[in-house]
Design a protein around this motif. Structure first.
Motif, PDB file in Angstrom:
ATOM      1  N   ASP A  98       0.715  -1.279  -0.051  1.00 26.31           N
ATOM      2  CA  ASP A  98      -0.106  -0.109  -0.076  1.00 26.31           C
ATOM      3  C   ASP A  98       0.558   0.917   0.139  1.00 26.31           C
ATOM      4  O   ASP A  98       2.154   0.987  -0.005  1.00 26.31           O
ATOM      5  N   PHE A  99       0.095   2.462   0.145  1.00 25.90           N
ATOM      6  CA  PHE A  99       1.303   3.538  -0.130  1.00 25.90           C
ATOM      7  C   PHE A  99       2.336   3.363   1.092  1.00 25.90           C
ATOM      8  O   PHE A  99       2.841   4.017   0.955  1.00 25.90           O
ATOM      9  N   ARG A 100       2.135   2.589   2.218  1.00 24.51           N
ATOM     10  CA  ARG A 100       3.467   3.142   3.458  1.00 24.51           C
ATOM     11  C   ARG A 100       4.699   2.406   3.083  1.00 24.51           C
ATOM     12  O   ARG A 100       5.315   2.930   3.373  1.00 24.51           O
ATOM     13  N   ALA A 101       3.901   0.769   2.320  1.00 24.30           N
ATOM     14  CA  ALA A 101       5.370  -0.271   2.500  1.00 24.30           C
ATOM     15  C   ALA A 101       5.248  -0.767   1.285  1.00 24.30           C
ATOM     16  O   ALA A 101       3.483  -1.378   0.826  1.00 24.30           O
ATOM     17  N   SER A 102       6.031  -0.992   0.149  1.00 26.09           N
ATOM     18  CA  SER A 102       5.747  -2.189  -0.688  1.00 26.09           C
ATOM     19  C   SER A 102       5.877  -3.203  -0.042  1.00 26.09           C
ATOM     20  O   SER A 102       6.261  -3.882   1.092  1.00 26.09           O
ATOM     21  N   SER A 103       4.861  -4.279  -0.866  1.00 25.68           N
ATOM     22  CA  SER A 103       5.594  -5.773  -0.527  1.00 25.68           C
ATOM     23  C   SER A 103       6.950  -6.636  -0.629  1.00 25.68           C
ATOM     24  O   SER A 103       6.913  -6.765   0.692  1.00 25.68           O
ATOM     25  N   GLY A 104       8.149  -5.847  -1.319  1.00 28.72           N
ATOM     26  CA  GLY A 104       9.335  -6.671  -0.878  1.00 28.72           C
ATOM     27  C   GLY A 104       9.267  -5.941   0.404  1.00 28.72           C
ATOM     28  O   GLY A 104      10.055  -6.851   1.013  1.00 28.72           O
ATOM     29  N   TYR A 105       9.332  -4.514   0.559  1.00 28.21           N
ATOM     30  CA  TYR A 105      10.160  -3.929   2.404  1.00 28.21           C
ATOM     31  C   TYR A 105       8.674  -5.207   3.173  1.00 28.21           C
ATOM     32  O   TYR A 105      10.242  -5.523   3.917  1.00 28.21           O
ATOM     33  N   ARG A 106       7.978  -5.126   2.904  1.00 27.61           N
ATOM     34  CA  ARG A 106       6.975  -6.082   3.958  1.00 27.61           C
ATOM     35  C   ARG A 106       8.084  -6.954   4.502  1.00 27.61           C
ATOM     36  O   ARG A 106       8.179  -7.893   5.559  1.00 27.61           O
TER      37      ARG A 106
END
Ligand code: FAD
Length: 326
Positions: free
Chosen positions: A287-295
């Motif tokens: 979402d706008f807070r964090a990408s899937s890759g980051y998570r």
């Protein structure tokens, strides 16, 4: 705004609430703390049933489990001495982290949080998943039947429009609640089996600031017997995410030796290998807070920290209890 709301019921009896919720012709839903519901833009809701007088705000224990009533507020969970001690205090801390506004925690209830699931953005959901908690659901049905042939006792004596009231109760895992709960089912309480006395638990979270909603959170429960992982549970969750149990990681660690040879240092390589293999299919949302890759990448690090801390606590607790036995 609930623009089509035309009935408000303040009930004093659970059965009364259940019968109102079971009405097929009027869309009726429970009202708990109201923090989510009153801000909702839903024109289909026609009636609400206020649950505040149903005596569902409690936290108590029996021999094997802890019961938390659906109307218990998040703040009561933060303050309860029983929850400060249960599961190394992880549930109480997660209740605090679920909303850093005390005003909201004073109103928002556990039942409301579970009912809206991921939309609540509540950290408690991840901890409940790691604790294998179950929700007790109750529903009622009111069926009108026509006994034209009479009854077994009175054959031939026709009875029309007989109303049969039924009540059902079942337990559903908190992780599957959003999929399994039917709209007329009321959440009565959450049941948590007490973890073993030597169990270690850890709750970790990442937010943009310490008081922000969690971009990602992780909760681990570890039990160690004779230096071997006898039970491992790992759950990940966060904003806009249903909590997920990492069953592959759990299976990889069960039965493995927790410490390196010599028994003084933690077998971190084992944790890394289990996480790399077991979290390969972990696909968190973006979402706008964090990408899937980051998570995904931070999820592996967060899970590692949670498992490492839970293992250290379990090991320390085992050492203390074996010294006490000597
Ligand atoms: C501005 C704002 C920000 C918030 N931010 C967060 C946050 O970041 N994290 C967080 O955790 N919470 C947050 N909340 C609070 C969140 O709304 C609550 O955590 C909780 O999800 C709602 O609980 P409630 O008791 O107020 O439920 P209500 O608003 O009364 O009800 C919510 C839903 O649950 C249903 N429901 C309630 N009780 C039951 C039950 N016993 N059985 C079946 N269904 C039931 C209702 O019918 C309704 O559909 C926020 C609230 C506000 C106002």
């Amino acid at each position: 705004m609930l623009l089509n709301l035309f009935e408000y019921h303040w009930v004093e009896d659970i059965d009364e609430a259940l019968l109102l919720l079971a009405r097929p012709d009027v869309k009726t839903i429970p009202l708990a703390g109201g923090t989510h519901l009153l801000g909702l833009d839903d024109d289909s809701i026609q009636a609400v049933v206020d649950l505040r007088d149903l005596e569902l705000a409690y936290i108590h224990e029996d021999a094997a489990s802890v019961h938390i009533g659906a109307m218990t507020t998040l703040q009561s969970m933060v303050d309860a001495p029983l929850l400060k001690e249960l599961a190394v205090g992880t549930l109480a801390r997660a209740a605090q982290a679920s909303s850093f506004s005390r005003v909201i925690r004073n109103s928002a209830t556990l039942g409301g949080t579970l009912a809206i699931g991921a939309a609540s953005q509540a950290d408690v959901l991840t901890v409940l998943a790691a604790l294998d908690a179950e929700a007790l659901l109750r529903s009622a049905s009111r069926t009108r039947i026509d006994l034209s042939g009479g009854t077994v006792e009175r054959p031939g004596f026709a009875l029309a429009g007989v109303t049969v009231k039924g009540k059902q109760e079942r337990r559903v895992s908190c992780v599957n609640l959003s999929i399994e709960r039917r709209s007329n089912e009321l959440i009565i309480e959450v049941i948590i089996q007490r973890p073993a006395a030597g169990a270690g638990m850890s709750f970790q979270r990442i937010g943009r600031t310490p008081t922000d909603i969690a971009l990602l959170n992780a909760c681990a429960l570890v039990e160690i017997d004779d230096g071997v992982y006898s039970c491992v549970r790992l759950a990940l969750g966060g904003v806009n995410m249903e909590p997920v149990r990492m069953h592959v990681v759990e299976r990889q660690l069960a039965g493995q030796t927790a410490m390196n040879p010599g028994g003084t240092t933690l077998n971190t390589q084992l944790l890394v290998s289990a996480l790399q293999a077991g979290m390969a299919n972990f696909q968190p949302p973006a979402d706008f807070r964090a990408s899937s890759g980051y998570r995904k990448i931070s999820g592996v690090n967060l899970a590692f920290r949670a498992l490492e801390e839970a293992t250290s606590i379990a090991r320390w607790r085992n050492m203390v209890s074996s010294k006490e036995r000597q």
